[in-house]
Design a protein around this motif. Structure first.
Motif, PDB file in Angstrom:
ATOM      1  N   LYS A 483       0.822  -1.205   0.000  1.00 50.60           N
ATOM      2  CA  LYS A 483       0.000   0.000   0.000  1.00 50.60           C
ATOM      3  C   LYS A 483       0.863   1.266   0.000  1.00 50.60           C
ATOM      4  O   LYS A 483       0.579   2.231  -0.722  1.00 50.60           O
ATOM      5  CB  LYS A 483      -0.924  -0.004   1.216  1.00 50.60           C
ATOM      6  N   MET A 486       2.204   1.829  -3.421  1.00 51.79           N
ATOM      7  CA  MET A 486       1.186   2.401  -4.311  1.00 51.79           C
ATOM      8  C   MET A 486       0.974   3.885  -4.025  1.00 51.79           C
ATOM      9  O   MET A 486       0.760   4.681  -4.939  1.00 51.79           O
ATOM     10  CB  MET A 486      -0.124   1.636  -4.156  1.00 51.79           C
ATOM     11  N   TYR A 489       3.782   5.641  -5.614  1.00 48.59           N
ATOM     12  CA  TYR A 489       3.598   5.627  -7.063  1.00 48.59           C
ATOM     13  C   TYR A 489       2.613   6.718  -7.498  1.00 48.59           C
ATOM     14  O   TYR A 489       2.813   7.421  -8.486  1.00 48.59           O
ATOM     15  CB  TYR A 489       3.093   4.256  -7.485  1.00 48.59           C
ATOM     16  N   ALA A 490       1.530   6.878  -6.711  1.00 49.18           N
ATOM     17  CA  ALA A 490       0.551   7.917  -7.026  1.00 49.18           C
ATOM     18  C   ALA A 490       1.115   9.311  -6.808  1.00 49.18           C
ATOM     19  O   ALA A 490       0.833  10.244  -7.576  1.00 49.18           O
ATOM     20  CB  ALA A 490      -0.701   7.713  -6.172  1.00 49.18           C
ATOM     21  N   ARG A 509      -3.315   2.443 -14.309  1.00 44.93           N
ATOM     22  CA  ARG A 509      -2.988   1.346 -13.396  1.00 44.93           C
ATOM     23  C   ARG A 509      -3.664   1.539 -12.032  1.00 44.93           C
ATOM     24  O   ARG A 509      -4.212   0.600 -11.461  1.00 44.93           O
ATOM     25  CB  ARG A 509      -1.485   1.255 -13.225  1.00 44.93           C
ATOM     26  N   LEU A 510      -3.628   2.748 -11.512  1.00 45.37           N
ATOM     27  CA  LEU A 510      -4.261   3.001 -10.231  1.00 45.37           C
ATOM     28  C   LEU A 510      -5.772   2.798 -10.312  1.00 45.37           C
ATOM     29  O   LEU A 510      -6.398   2.253  -9.398  1.00 45.37           O
ATOM     30  CB  LEU A 510      -3.941   4.424  -9.768  1.00 45.37           C
TER      31      LEU A 510
END
Length: 605
Positions: A483, A486, A489-490, A509-510
């Motif tokens: 998590k 991610m 990444y965002a 992707r998100l």
């Protein structure tokens, strides 16, 4: 066989004679807890009151302590080299098997509370391990210590076990039909209901077990053998826990307190008798009364009404003081504080004071749980040994629940036990104390790195399956790490846009990840599906010449010609540089504000 059985009977008789005083104390405690005071102190109870009129503090205290002490401990099996995956898997399977022994024997369903009650009342707890040939597994039985006799060797190991009890002849014949002719011989008596008298007779039985022999016989019928067999396991499968004492005598927690209870009951009856005599006492009237009437609203004519009174029986104040003293002595003798019954003024005492009052009670529980844990540990080890000896190649499936989590495990005793009978049974770091203080103490030790996480988990005041719990913790930490990845990444998407890269692929992707989570996919499976590259795109990226002859640039979730992640279609594929800008602000020695700016630009050559 007759000669050896005679010798065994003589041996058991000598054990019974040596423990005669102990058996008498146990019988007295049993009768007082049952309310049979007349059998302990004949003549103490009047005919009008065959039972005591005061609360039986012996029985209530015994039940209270047993319900607290009888909580199930934490059971875990750990190998000597518990750091390898193989050792952890081995210990995990053994832990499930050990917990299945406990649950299948009904210890969690209340039998452990009964064992704690036996320990307090009779100073002994007995776990008998018996083979269940129908289910092909060992069974742990909690034995009543009444009428039991243990013989030990010089190292304290159980050498022989004897049990004496009475059973009705009709039930005995139902189990052993060959005894019908012996028990009914020369007995023509009849019961009031018309049945045979011999069927209701109580027959004394003795069971004797040592490493060589297991026998049941009737001592009052010429030591007639009921059942006789050699011991196939060559060991006495009995686990014994005894209450610590100052001498060789086995003394329960209430051996001396019962006499205070009897005195308290006697004082209450005397007070009741005095009250009754006062109510029923005759009237004393002056001499001018010529006519007496009785009943409700009766009228007595006299010139001196103040002289009319009952001839009462004055109860001295010392009787009430004696009753209060007996109550206090009884609580001291049973080591039961008033806080356990709620008989205290909570408005004038602090929580620390309550804890101080409960100190003696906590000590009783802590000591008892230590003895019970050791006896239960030995019992489980004997279960492992019996399971491996009797059914070494039998493939079994056990089911149960550990810490609310159901489990199912298949094992073969000869392979999965493999001679390792060790097991860890503990009530936690601070047995007998409240869970809050125990956890705080463990946290302090863990914070200073004086203990390991594994030791912390095994000492918690609750039943935890340590191996499965640690696996669950590791899984949760890994999911949290995914998590966090991610989230990073965002957060990198705006920076990608500022650098001229196409953020559409990352956003897609998100979005796909959110959709998969809404459908019920686990976070790890969803991440694998979203970030697994397309096979055609991966093949094109490995062979760009083939992709060009095919009439186009490689395509895929990375978008962009040339396979650059996030590249904009049609844009130049020249490697981009990177700009780094830093801003510093501060105050000079004179208090003036200062600021400096520095820019670094890097470009590929």
């Amino acid at each position: 066989m007759a000669r050896s059985l005679t010798e065994l009977a003589a041996k058991v008789e000598s054990l019974r004679h040596a423990a005669n005083e102990r058996d008498q104390r146990r019988n007295n405690v049993h009768d007082v807890r049952s309310g049979k005071i007349e059998s302990v102190m004949p003549g103490a109870m009047p005919d009008a009151w065959p039972r005591p009129i005061v609360a039986n503090l012996i029985d209530t205290s015994a039940r209270d302590v047993a319900e607290v002490m009888g909580a199930m401990p934490s059971i875990n099996c750990s190998a000597g080299t518990g750091t390898t995956d193989k050792a952890k898997k081995f210990s995990s399977k053994k832990t499930k098997v050990a917990n299945s022994y406990i649950q299948d024997s009904g210890l969690q369903a209340g039998r452990q509370i009964v064992a704690a009650d036996y320990y307090n009342t009779y100073a002994t707890v007995l776990y008998i391990i018996e083979p269940d040939f129908e289910r092909k597994r060992p069974y742990i039985k909690v034995e009543n210590p009444m009428g039991t006799y243990i013989e030990r060797d010089m190292f304290g190991r159980v050498k022989s076990f004897s049990k004496v009890w009475n059973e009705e002849a009709i039930h005995l014949v139902a189990k052993f039909p060959q005894l019908l002719a012996l028990l009914s011989k020369n007995d023509n008596s009849r019961t009031p209901g018309g049945g045979s008298g011999w069927a209701q007779r109580k027959i004394e039985l003795v069971k004797y077990c040592d490493e060589d022999t297991i026998v049941i016989y009737m001592p009052n019928h010429g030591n007639q053998a009921v059942s006789y067999m050699p011991n196939p396991l060559g060991k006495v499968y009995v686990s014994v826990g005894e209450r610590p004492g100052f001498d060789n005598e086995s003394r329960g927690a209430f051996d001396d307190a019962i006499w205070v209870q009897l005195a308290k009951a006697r004082m209450a009856l005397l007070g009741l008798e005095a009250t009754e005599k006062t109510v029923r006492a005759p009237l004393a009237v002056p001499r001018d009364v010529q006519k007496m009437t009785f009943g409700d609203d009766a009228i007595i004519r006299t010139d001196s009404p103040e002289k009319i009174r009952r001839v009462g029986v004055d109860v001295p104040s010392a009787a009430f003081q004696e009753g209060a003293m007996l109550e206090q002595e009884l609580r001291v003798g049973t080591r039961t504080p008033e806080a356990r019954s709620g008989n205290m003024d909570a408005s004038v005492i602090t929580g620390r004071g309550v804890q101080a009052l409960m100190g003696g009670f906590n000590t009783v529980v802590s000591t008892g749980q230590t003895v019970l844990a050791e006896a239960l540990r030995t019992a489980i080890e004997l279960c492992f040994e019996m399971d491996e000896k009797l059914w070494p190649k039998e493939k079994k499936t056990v089911r149960g629940t550990v810490q609310g989590t159901p489990f199912e495990e298949t094992y073969t005793p000869g392979k999965d036990i493999d001679g390792d009978y060790t097991v860890d049974v503990t009530y936690g770091f601070a047995a007998g104390q409240d869970p809050a203080r125990a956890i705080v103490g463990l946290l302090q030790l863990r914070g200073d790195q004086l203990i390991s996480r594994d030791f912390f988990q095994r000492q918690l005041p609750m039943n935890i399956y340590v191996v499965a719990m640690q696996q669950q913790i590791d899984n949760e930490q890994m999911v949290d790490a995914i998590k966090q990845g991610m989230m990073g990444y965002a957060q990198a998407i705006p920076q990608m846009a500022l650098q001229g890269q196409d953020p559409v692929a990352a956003l897609k992707r998100l979005a796909d990840l959110i959709k998969l989570r809404e459908k019920g996919e686990s976070i790890q499976d969803a991440v694998l599906k979203v970030f697994t590259p397309d096979e055609k795109a991966a093949a094109a990226a490995q062979n760009p010449l083939e992709a060009m002859m095919g009439g186009g640039a490689p395509s895929g979730p990375e978008g962009a010609a040339g396979g650059q992640p996030g590249a904009v279609p049609g844009a130049s594929q020249t490697p981009q540089g990177m700009d780094l800008q830093s801003l510093l602000s501060g105050l000079s020695s004179s208090g003036e504000a200062t600021m400096s700016s520095k820019t670094q630009r890097q470009a590929a050559i």
